[in-house]
Design an enzyme around this catalytic site. Sequence first.
Site, short mmCIF file in Angstrom:
data_model
loop_
_atom_site.label_atom_id
_atom_site.label_comp_id
_atom_site.label_asym_id
_atom_site.label_seq_id
_atom_site.Cartn_x
_atom_site.Cartn_y
_atom_site.Cartn_z
CD GLU A 282 -3.34 -0.29 2.03
OE1 GLU A 282 -3.00 0.21 3.11
OE2 GLU A 282 -4.51 -0.60 1.79
CG HIS A 311 8.39 -29.60 0.67
ND1 HIS A 311 9.06 -30.73 0.24
CD2 HIS A 311 9.01 -29.21 1.82
CE1 HIS A 311 10.03 -31.01 1.09
NE2 HIS A 311 10.02 -30.09 2.07
CE LYS A 425 -11.54 2.29 1.69
NZ LYS A 425 -11.03 3.37 2.52
O1 PA5 Z 1 -3.11 1.70 5.93
C1 PA5 Z 1 -4.24 2.14 5.84
O2 PA5 Z 1 -4.49 3.35 6.04
C2 PA5 Z 1 -5.41 1.25 5.53
O3 PA5 Z 1 -5.01 -0.04 5.19
C3 PA5 Z 1 -6.37 1.20 6.71
O4 PA5 Z 1 -5.70 0.71 7.84
C4 PA5 Z 1 -7.60 0.34 6.43
O5 PA5 Z 1 -8.20 0.73 5.25
C5 PA5 Z 1 -8.59 0.47 7.58
O6 PA5 Z 1 -8.93 1.81 7.76
P1 PA5 Z 1 -9.69 2.31 9.04
O7 PA5 Z 1 -8.82 2.16 10.20
O8 PA5 Z 1 -10.00 3.74 8.74
O9 PA5 Z 1 -10.95 1.49 9.16
#
Ligand code: PA5
Length: 452
Positions: A282, A311, A425
């Site tokens: 990410e 394996h 989303k």
């Molecule tokens: O790294 C990030 O910002 C995302 O992966 C969030 O952790 C994830 O989308 C969850 O978001 P939130 O804590 O707002 O529910």
Amino acid sequence: MIEFDFSFVFKPNVENGLEKSEIDSLKGEIEEAVKALRENPPGFLRIINDADVLGQVKELEEWIATFDDFVVVGIGGSGLGNQALHNALRPLNWNFLDRNSRNGYCRVFVMDNVDPDFVSSILQTIDPKRTVFNVISKSGSTAEAMANYLIVRNLLETLGLDPKEHIVFTTDPEKGALRKIAKEEGFKVLDVPPDVGGRFSVLTQVGLLSAMAEGIDIDALHEGAEKAKERCLETDIWKNPAALIAAVHYLFFKKGRNISVMMPYSNRLYSLADWYRQLWAESLGKRLSLDGKVIKTGQTPVKALGATDQHSQIQLYNEGPDDKVITFIALKKYPSDVLIGNIHPDQDALSYLGRKKLSQLITSEYEGTKSALAQNGRPNMSVIMDKINEENIGQFFVTYECATVIAGKLFNVNPYDQPGVELGKKITYALMGRKGYEEFEKTVTIKERIVL
Ligand code: PA5
């Protein structure tokens, strides 16, 4: 103690390795990145040993001690760290132990998906009367976390239980629906520090509450984090593990190694690779560079488990496309050991194993695998922990967080955002009938489908 072994990254130890001068060529950029971390510490460094962060969590210690089970309701950065801490720092059979054997601490479950079967299985396992649910969402709007919150709250209310006695939120101190609900209804609530992004938040209230609930020493986690912070703020690239990890991955990426495999030789540490997978993917997988150019960059993180995946994956890693950098996580001392029986002294295929320990076998397999890869010209590095404890795990998290930010500088991307997850989303919101997102439903068209 953690050692970072880069032996099989460099020539002549590995044919397709790097020259040390290539690392030196990044000196300027890396020094700049480290200087920025030093002078303007990002939230994930600022919170180390922060009295407010640790204090907020510890304030709930007595309350949590009255429960048997602790369920984390959160996803992504609001769940992966909790799972990694749970798996690494508690015995693998923790949730099967009785309360006495757990020294009175909670079992911990991480509800980080909306697979109905998964959610039902957790709800069938716990006793809601004896459970605390920690709903974690920085934004307070993530569909998966919100849906599971509604399910949990509905269950509690249906059973005639007061949700305020069983739910604690962890969310932004000001913004979002969870904060509003907490304020209006008087729920217990912890902050997600606004300057810490989800995937960098494991050592904040996000990861620490569930850790404390199962008896993990959260102060020791922060002590490890502090140690790593010092090493990762070192401007000399050859003394800074985060800088070297970033440089090595970046240089290999430039040479076509666009896959980063993390392969712990430990079931307990396997979830560290899950945590890393999110962090690396990410943070670095981006369409735009910092100066707005379309670059579509990023290195795909892959997880594997040693020795199991020898394996399954190692054939490919040794002989397939030369497109990977592999990181092993090795252990000098396993939390427990098993003696192998000496049952067939006359069978060559078995006798050499008799009277040895499993730790010797798995360590030999790690040594054999990394050397074989090196002999096949496949670069690899190792993170070697002397043992699994809070201090080492805290060090690991901070080292990789710093490495990710330094890599962000080298890849020329913003490691803190994730614009690429937004469209999916929005389409989901549209399909679920959320107001204001109607236009996104139109983007869902099935052009071709083969039904067998
Ligand atoms: O790294 C990030 O910002 C995302 O992966 C969030 O952790 C994830 O989308 C969850 O978001 P939130 O804590 O707002 O529910």
